[in-house]
Write an enzyme that holds these catalytic residues in place. Structure first.
Site, mmCIF file in Angstrom:
data_model
loop_
_atom_site.group_PDB
_atom_site.id
_atom_site.type_symbol
_atom_site.label_atom_id
_atom_site.label_comp_id
_atom_site.label_asym_id
_atom_site.label_seq_id
_atom_site.Cartn_x
_atom_site.Cartn_y
_atom_site.Cartn_z
ATOM 1 N N ASP A 1 0.847 -1.187 0.000
ATOM 2 C CA ASP A 1 0.000 0.000 0.000
ATOM 3 C C ASP A 1 0.883 1.237 0.000
ATOM 4 O OD1 ASP A 1 0.966 0.273 2.591
ATOM 5 O OD2 ASP A 1 -0.844 -0.517 3.530
ATOM 6 N N CYS B 1 3.998 1.592 2.714
ATOM 7 C CA CYS B 1 4.985 0.518 2.874
ATOM 8 C C CYS B 1 6.267 1.011 3.539
ATOM 9 C CB CYS B 1 5.290 -0.136 1.535
ATOM 10 S SG CYS B 1 5.954 0.980 0.275
ATOM 11 N N HIS C 1 8.402 0.120 -3.975
ATOM 12 C CA HIS C 1 7.973 -0.505 -2.731
ATOM 13 C C HIS C 1 9.153 -0.688 -1.776
ATOM 14 C CE1 HIS C 1 5.359 -3.093 -0.259
ATOM 15 N NE2 HIS C 1 6.422 -3.861 -0.090
ATOM 16 N N HIS D 1 -4.602 15.444 -10.865
ATOM 17 C CA HIS D 1 -4.911 14.017 -10.723
ATOM 18 C C HIS D 1 -3.812 13.323 -9.923
ATOM 19 C CE1 HIS D 1 -7.346 14.285 -14.744
ATOM 20 N NE2 HIS D 1 -7.898 14.954 -13.751
#
Length: 325
Positions: free
Chosen positions: A131, A134, A239, A316
């Site tokens: 997620d 991390c 990650h 965005h």
């Protein structure tokens, strides 16, 4: 002519300087030589996060093309760098972590990687949830008695540290106002990065060493503060996971050691062997080349840089990896 503030980091220390945004690369290198005593012909300039080597071939390149206000550059002397990429250790304080969040639909492998070494334990990669938190979960694993759930409270801890020192953590450093950053970092959709690791290192009074698999380099936060302990993380491009020494092969997490003396060369060597193993297995993502899709407008983008530009121009911030079939 506009000025930009940057931080120069080298073996001699860290120095904040202001430069004209239209300064040429060759002029920047002359300033670096004056500040660091590293000759222009042996300089290696690392910028961005994770730090990458700057192409020095175009000496007339304008620095605003690759540096922004608040950036940190790390200067190495190529004549003294080891030929073994796993031995290099550099520090980067780049304080703007990713100001745009990328939705984590990219799943890390649900397994433990382990370096095959019997004497003194096994270097082990402990996986964290895939997620946007991390980094915080990995830090909590190595510093909060292997309790990944405490990672969620680290965002508030970071905000408290930043809010308490607006002079140190100003807009030039954070890339946004002090208050704006404190709100931003507490949003669970936003990623952590270099500035967060630096703040957590200072809070816990330990070095936090993060290995980047793609380069096999170790970025050590807090190494200039003379801390006596060090913890290790591993980063695959998108990650963070935790690193430990497990006392038994394929042993449970209860057998993990996560804090080490900064002088513990044996544990460091084991970590480097594991990083090399992960690199050879291709367990990393090239964020400069992978494809993303904006879930807000369905626009496809190439690499993290394009996504960051798209986010800044459109507002965005919901991205996921896109694989062509």
């Amino acid at each position: 002519m506009s000025l930009i503030s940057i931080r120069i980091r080298s073996k001699t220390g860290v120095e904040n300087i202001k430069l004209e945004s239209q300064l040429k690369l060759k002029e920047l290198q002359n300033i670096i030589e004056e500040k660091t005593k590293i000759s222009t012909d042996t300089q290696k300039i690392l910028y961005g996060f994770p730090p990458k080597a700057l192409d020095l071939s175009n000496q007339d390149a304008v620095i605003s093309g690759f540096l922004a206000n608040g950036d940190t550059i790390t200067i190495e002397n190529v004549s003294s760098i080891s030929s073994n990429p796993g031995v290099d250790s550099v520090t980067n304080d780049k304080v703007t972590s990713s100001t745009n969040s990328f939705d984590r639909n990219i799943k890390s492998q649900p397994f433990i990687s382990q370096e095959e070494e019997e004497d003194g334990g096994y270097a082990t990669r402990r996986v964290t949830d895939d997620d946007n938190s991390c980094l915080f979960s990995a830090v909590a694993y190595v510093l909060e008695d292997k309790n990944r759930l405490k990672g969620y409270s680290l965002r508030a801890l970071i905000a408290q540290n930043v809010k308490s020192d607006p002079f140190e953590y100003n807009e030039a450093v954070l890339g946004k106002s002090n208050e704006g950053y404190c709100n931003w970092i507490q949003n669970p959709k936003n990623w952590g990065g270099a500035i967060e690791l630096s703040i957590l290192s200072n809070h816990y009074k330990v070095e936090i060493a993060a290995f980047d698999i793609s380069t096999q380099l170790m970025y050590c936060y807090g190494e200039d503060r003379k801390y006596t302990e060090r913890v290790y993380l591993i980063y695959d491009g998108i990650h963070y996971d935790a690193l430990s020494i497990c006392l038994t092969k394929n042993g449970p997490e209860d057998f993990d050691i996560t804090r080490f003396s900064v002088d513990d060369k044996d544990s460091l060597a084991k970590m480097k062997v594991l990083i090399e193993k992960e690199f050879k297995a291709g367990k990393f993502t090239d964020t400069a080349k992978f494809s993303l899709i904006c879930l807000n407008c369905n626009k496809t983008l190439k690499g993290e840089k394009e996504a960051a530009i798209h986010a800044s121009t459109t507002g965005h911030g919901n991205f996921t990896e896109y694989k062509k079939r």
